[in-house]
Design a protein around this motif. Structure first.
Motif, PDB file in Angstrom:
ATOM      1  N   LEU A 184      29.484 -62.259  81.455  1.00 54.58           N
ATOM      2  CA  LEU A 184      28.282 -63.065  81.276  1.00 54.58           C
ATOM      3  C   LEU A 184      27.951 -63.367  79.816  1.00 54.58           C
ATOM      4  CD1 LEU A 184      26.000 -61.470  84.007  1.00 54.58           C
ATOM      5  CD2 LEU A 184      27.271 -63.609  84.123  1.00 54.58           C
ATOM      6  N   GLY A 185      28.813 -62.927  78.918  1.00 52.63           N
ATOM      7  CA  GLY A 185      28.591 -63.199  77.505  1.00 52.63           C
ATOM      8  C   GLY A 185      29.537 -64.253  76.980  1.00 52.63           C
ATOM      9  N   LEU A 186      29.029 -65.107  76.090  1.00 54.19           N
ATOM     10  CA  LEU A 186      29.886 -66.077  75.436  1.00 54.19           C
ATOM     11  C   LEU A 186      30.903 -65.366  74.545  1.00 54.19           C
ATOM     12  CD1 LEU A 186      27.189 -68.674  74.317  1.00 54.19           C
ATOM     13  CD2 LEU A 186      28.892 -68.985  76.131  1.00 54.19           C
ATOM     14  N   PRO A 187      32.046 -65.987  74.281  1.00 57.42           N
ATOM     15  CA  PRO A 187      33.001 -65.375  73.358  1.00 57.42           C
ATOM     16  C   PRO A 187      32.348 -65.111  72.002  1.00 57.42           C
ATOM     17  CG  PRO A 187      33.995 -67.234  74.504  1.00 57.42           C
ATOM     18  CD  PRO A 187      32.530 -67.266  74.828  1.00 57.42           C
ATOM     19  N   ALA A 188      32.641 -63.942  71.441  1.00 57.97           N
ATOM     20  CA  ALA A 188      32.087 -63.594  70.135  1.00 57.97           C
ATOM     21  C   ALA A 188      32.897 -64.258  69.034  1.00 57.97           C
ATOM     22  CB  ALA A 188      32.101 -62.077  69.968  1.00 57.97           C
ATOM     23  N   PRO A 189      32.333 -64.341  67.822  1.00 56.05           N
ATOM     24  CA  PRO A 189      33.077 -64.942  66.712  1.00 56.05           C
ATOM     25  C   PRO A 189      34.444 -64.296  66.523  1.00 56.05           C
ATOM     26  CG  PRO A 189      30.803 -64.555  66.084  1.00 56.05           C
ATOM     27  CD  PRO A 189      30.983 -63.920  67.428  1.00 56.05           C
ATOM     28  N   GLY A 190      35.470 -65.124  66.431  1.00 56.89           N
ATOM     29  CA  GLY A 190      36.842 -64.614  66.370  1.00 56.89           C
ATOM     30  C   GLY A 190      37.290 -64.152  65.011  1.00 56.89           C
ATOM     31  N   ILE A 191      36.502 -64.420  63.961  1.00 56.14           N
ATOM     32  CA  ILE A 191      36.946 -64.054  62.623  1.00 56.14           C
ATOM     33  C   ILE A 191      36.620 -62.609  62.274  1.00 56.14           C
ATOM     34  CG2 ILE A 191      36.803 -66.417  61.749  1.00 56.14           C
ATOM     35  CD1 ILE A 191      34.124 -65.659  60.469  1.00 56.14           C
ATOM     36  N   VAL A 192      36.012 -61.894  63.183  1.00 58.38           N
ATOM     37  CA  VAL A 192      35.681 -60.489  62.961  1.00 58.38           C
ATOM     38  C   VAL A 192      36.853 -59.617  63.381  1.00 58.38           C
ATOM     39  CG1 VAL A 192      34.165 -58.609  63.685  1.00 58.38           C
ATOM     40  CG2 VAL A 192      33.204 -60.885  63.226  1.00 58.38           C
ATOM     41  N   SER A 193      37.225 -58.665  62.535  1.00 56.75           N
ATOM     42  CA  SER A 193      38.277 -57.714  62.888  1.00 56.75           C
ATOM     43  C   SER A 193      37.650 -56.406  63.330  1.00 56.75           C
ATOM     44  CB  SER A 193      39.203 -57.470  61.694  1.00 56.75           C
ATOM     45  OG  SER A 193      38.488 -56.869  60.622  1.00 56.75           O
ATOM     46  N   ALA A 194      38.362 -55.660  64.170  1.00 55.93           N
ATOM     47  CA  ALA A 194      37.841 -54.389  64.678  1.00 55.93           C
ATOM     48  C   ALA A 194      38.948 -53.356  64.719  1.00 55.93           C
ATOM     49  CB  ALA A 194      37.248 -54.576  66.074  1.00 55.93           C
ATOM     50  N   SER A 195      38.584 -52.117  64.438  1.00 58.20           N
ATOM     51  CA  SER A 195      39.539 -51.016  64.518  1.00 58.20           C
ATOM     52  C   SER A 195      38.821 -49.781  65.027  1.00 58.20           C
ATOM     53  CB  SER A 195      40.169 -50.738  63.149  1.00 58.20           C
ATOM     54  OG  SER A 195      39.172 -50.382  62.200  1.00 58.20           O
ATOM     55  N   ASP A 196      39.513 -48.998  65.834  1.00 58.00           N
ATOM     56  CA  ASP A 196      38.942 -47.783  66.398  1.00 58.00           C
ATOM     57  C   ASP A 196      39.380 -46.568  65.590  1.00 58.00           C
ATOM     58  OD1 ASP A 196      37.800 -49.305  68.374  1.00 58.00           O
ATOM     59  OD2 ASP A 196      39.268 -48.800  69.907  1.00 58.00           O
ATOM     60  N   ARG A 197      38.472 -45.600  65.527  1.00 56.76           N
ATOM     61  CA  ARG A 197      38.804 -44.342  64.875  1.00 56.76           C
ATOM     62  C   ARG A 197      37.968 -43.239  65.502  1.00 56.76           C
ATOM     63  NH1 ARG A 197      37.877 -44.662  58.734  1.00 56.76           N
ATOM     64  NH2 ARG A 197      38.554 -42.506  58.921  1.00 56.76           N
ATOM     65  N   THR A 198      38.319 -42.017  65.200  1.00 58.86           N
ATOM     66  CA  THR A 198      37.612 -40.864  65.762  1.00 58.86           C
ATOM     67  C   THR A 198      37.217 -39.930  64.631  1.00 58.86           C
ATOM     68  OG1 THR A 198      38.872 -41.010  67.819  1.00 58.86           O
ATOM     69  CG2 THR A 198      37.767 -38.935  67.366  1.00 58.86           C
ATOM     70  N   ILE A 199      35.991 -39.435  64.700  1.00 56.15           N
ATOM     71  CA  ILE A 199      35.522 -38.453  63.730  1.00 56.15           C
ATOM     72  C   ILE A 199      35.202 -37.153  64.459  1.00 56.15           C
ATOM     73  CG2 ILE A 199      34.611 -40.249  62.223  1.00 56.15           C
ATOM     74  CD1 ILE A 199      31.776 -39.459  63.193  1.00 56.15           C
ATOM     75  N   ASP A 200      34.945 -36.108  63.711  1.00 63.01           N
ATOM     76  CA  ASP A 200      34.535 -34.838  64.308  1.00 63.01           C
ATOM     77  C   ASP A 200      33.065 -34.934  64.698  1.00 63.01           C
ATOM     78  OD1 ASP A 200      37.025 -33.659  63.933  1.00 63.01           O
ATOM     79  OD2 ASP A 200      36.512 -32.938  61.931  1.00 63.01           O
ATOM     80  N   GLY A 201      32.800 -34.807  65.986  1.00 63.20           N
ATOM     81  CA  GLY A 201      31.440 -34.844  66.478  1.00 63.20           C
ATOM     82  C   GLY A 201      30.874 -33.451  66.664  1.00 63.20           C
ATOM     83  N   PRO A 202      29.620 -33.357  67.111  1.00 62.43           N
ATOM     84  CA  PRO A 202      28.996 -32.045  67.311  1.00 62.43           C
ATOM     85  C   PRO A 202      29.684 -31.191  68.371  1.00 62.43           C
ATOM     86  CG  PRO A 202      27.344 -33.776  67.247  1.00 62.43           C
ATOM     87  CD  PRO A 202      28.673 -34.452  67.318  1.00 62.43           C
ATOM     88  N   ALA A 203      30.393 -31.845  69.310  1.00 61.42           N
ATOM     89  CA  ALA A 203      31.016 -31.085  70.401  1.00 61.42           C
ATOM     90  C   ALA A 203      32.454 -31.537  70.652  1.00 61.42           C
ATOM     91  CB  ALA A 203      30.187 -31.222  71.669  1.00 61.42           C
ATOM     92  N   GLY A 204      33.100 -32.095  69.620  1.00 61.81           N
ATOM     93  CA  GLY A 204      34.465 -32.581  69.795  1.00 61.81           C
ATOM     94  C   GLY A 204      34.630 -33.956  69.194  1.00 61.81           C
ATOM     95  N   PRO A 205      35.743 -34.631  69.470  1.00 62.79           N
ATOM     96  CA  PRO A 205      35.999 -35.958  68.896  1.00 62.79           C
ATOM     97  C   PRO A 205      34.911 -36.959  69.293  1.00 62.79           C
ATOM     98  CG  PRO A 205      37.989 -35.048  69.879  1.00 62.79           C
ATOM     99  CD  PRO A 205      36.866 -34.155  70.307  1.00 62.79           C
ATOM    100  N   LEU A 206      34.496 -37.779  68.314  1.00 60.87           N
ATOM    101  CA  LEU A 206      33.461 -38.784  68.529  1.00 60.87           C
ATOM    102  C   LEU A 206      34.045 -40.150  68.160  1.00 60.87           C
ATOM    103  CD1 LEU A 206      30.513 -39.538  69.159  1.00 60.87           C
ATOM    104  CD2 LEU A 206      29.954 -38.992  66.774  1.00 60.87           C
ATOM    105  N   PRO A 207      34.273 -41.033  69.146  1.00 63.72           N
ATOM    106  CA  PRO A 207      34.878 -42.336  68.860  1.00 63.72           C
ATOM    107  C   PRO A 207      33.904 -43.301  68.177  1.00 63.72           C
ATOM    108  CG  PRO A 207      35.222 -41.666  71.152  1.00 63.72           C
ATOM    109  CD  PRO A 207      34.147 -40.791  70.594  1.00 63.72           C
ATOM    110  N   LEU A 208      34.439 -44.058  67.236  1.00 64.64           N
ATOM    111  CA  LEU A 208      33.712 -45.129  66.563  1.00 64.64           C
ATOM    112  C   LEU A 208      34.557 -46.388  66.625  1.00 64.64           C
ATOM    113  CD1 LEU A 208      32.673 -43.367  63.207  1.00 64.64           C
ATOM    114  CD2 LEU A 208      31.367 -43.415  65.340  1.00 64.64           C
TER     115      LEU A 208
END
Length: 327
Positions: free
Chosen positions: A53-77
């Motif tokens: 139900l959402g229009l396509p978002a701007p295509g010029i934005v880049s994205a990358s996933d990473r994980t940090i140490d969270g309070p109870a284990g890996p926390l994805p960002l």
């Protein structure tokens, strides 16, 4: 900066015709209420809805996933960066909504890409733990950890550590505001953006709950499910300041704050009351009311333009606040 005058009575308007048609079509499908489904099924429905139900978002934005140490284990960002920007950018931590039970990096990918493009900022989305598997205070602990991490690693992300803002929608709005209050003595957050925030929920019934609690996407039944899951059935937590912003005694410590309310949203009145309370505490406050809109409409940009307008308005305000941080 002066505080915007917040009206005592909100403007009223008929429901946006396009959103009314969408709601009628959804009701005709006769799908089971979300609160009757197992959480994994409800989460997938939310992902499918946001994608469809959402229009396509701007295509010029880049994205990358990473994980940090969270309070109870890996926390994805997930880290978003505008493709044409140069040098150190402002940084926005975005916290997704979904009632503390549903929602993730995928449901809000288009939202984050849109804000990244419109604000011209590095945007970091946090995939905090969800209830009922992880009840209060897991979500707020994760969001606070993410905020501390982005502040400490802003330059690694290509961002300016002196220009950090936080924003979120619904439950995510409550979480980002609370995280900003938690770190107020150590991290100079420049701005807070709250889209249809959770501020008290059922602890104090409001007219908008009665007016809009059925047939307008966010229902009283699903809200009760969300809160019971998040608070683990512990009713004494309903007024805890890390959950109910209207019961916080620290609102004066917020940075400049932007609050959006929707005319046909059960959370309308508590969002309005929150904007008034923040302004009364002496915080520079901007309140935007969208009288024909419903909850969750930032996902429905292919249905009605109001959802995209909300994000454009928030982005314009954030740009001003983040530019002031360099003055």
């Amino acid at each position: 900066m002066t505080t915007t005058s917040i009206p005592a009575v909100l403007e009223t308007a008929p429901l946006d015709p396009a959103l009314a048609g969408f709601l009628a079509q959804a009701a005709a499908q006769g799908n089971p209420p979300l609160e009757t489904l197992p959480p994994p099924v409800a989460r997938q429905i939310y992902r499918d809805l946001a994608a469809g139900l959402g229009l396509p978002a701007p295509g010029i934005v880049s994205a990358s996933d990473r994980t940090i140490d969270g309070p109870a284990g890996p926390l994805p960002l997930r880290v978003y960066r505008p493709g044409v920007a140069q040098g150190e950018l402002p940084l926005l931590l975005y916290v997704h909504g979904g009632g503390y039970v549903i929602g993730d990096l995928e449901t809000h990918d288009k939202v984050c890409r849109t804000l990244c493009h419109e604000v011209a900022a590095v945007v970091v989305a946090v995939d905090y733990r969800l209830a009922p598997e992880h009840p209060f205070p897991a979500a707020i602990d994760d969001v606070t950890r993410a905020l501390r991490w982005v502040a400490a690693h802003a330059r690694e992300l290509g961002a300016d550590p002196s220009r950090i803002a936080v924003a979120g929608d619904s439950a995510g709005a409550q979480l980002c505001a609370t995280a900003a209050l938690r770190v107020r003595e150590s991290i100079p957050v420049c701005a807070v953006g709250l889209i249809y925030p959770v501020a008290q929920h059922f602890s104090e019934p409001s007219p908008s709950m009665a007016e809009n609690g059925e047939g307008k996407f966010l229902t009283t039944g699903v809200m009760k499910w969300f809160i019971d899951a998040y608070l683990g059935g512990r009713s004494e937590l309903a007024r805890h300041p890390d959950f109910a912003l209207l019961h916080s005694t620290s609102l004066a410590s917020l940075p400049p704050t932007w609050v959006a309310t929707m005319g046909h949203d059960p959370l309308r009145d508590e969002g309005h009351a929150l904007a008034q309370r923040i302004a009364q505490a002496g915080v520079a406050t901007e309140h935007r009311h969208y009288p024909g809109a419903i909850h969750a409409c930032i996902h429905f940009t292919a249905v009605s333009p109001v959802g995209n307008q909300i994000m454009v308005d928030l982005a314009a305000w954030l740009r001003v606040q983040l530019s002031r941080a360099t003055a």
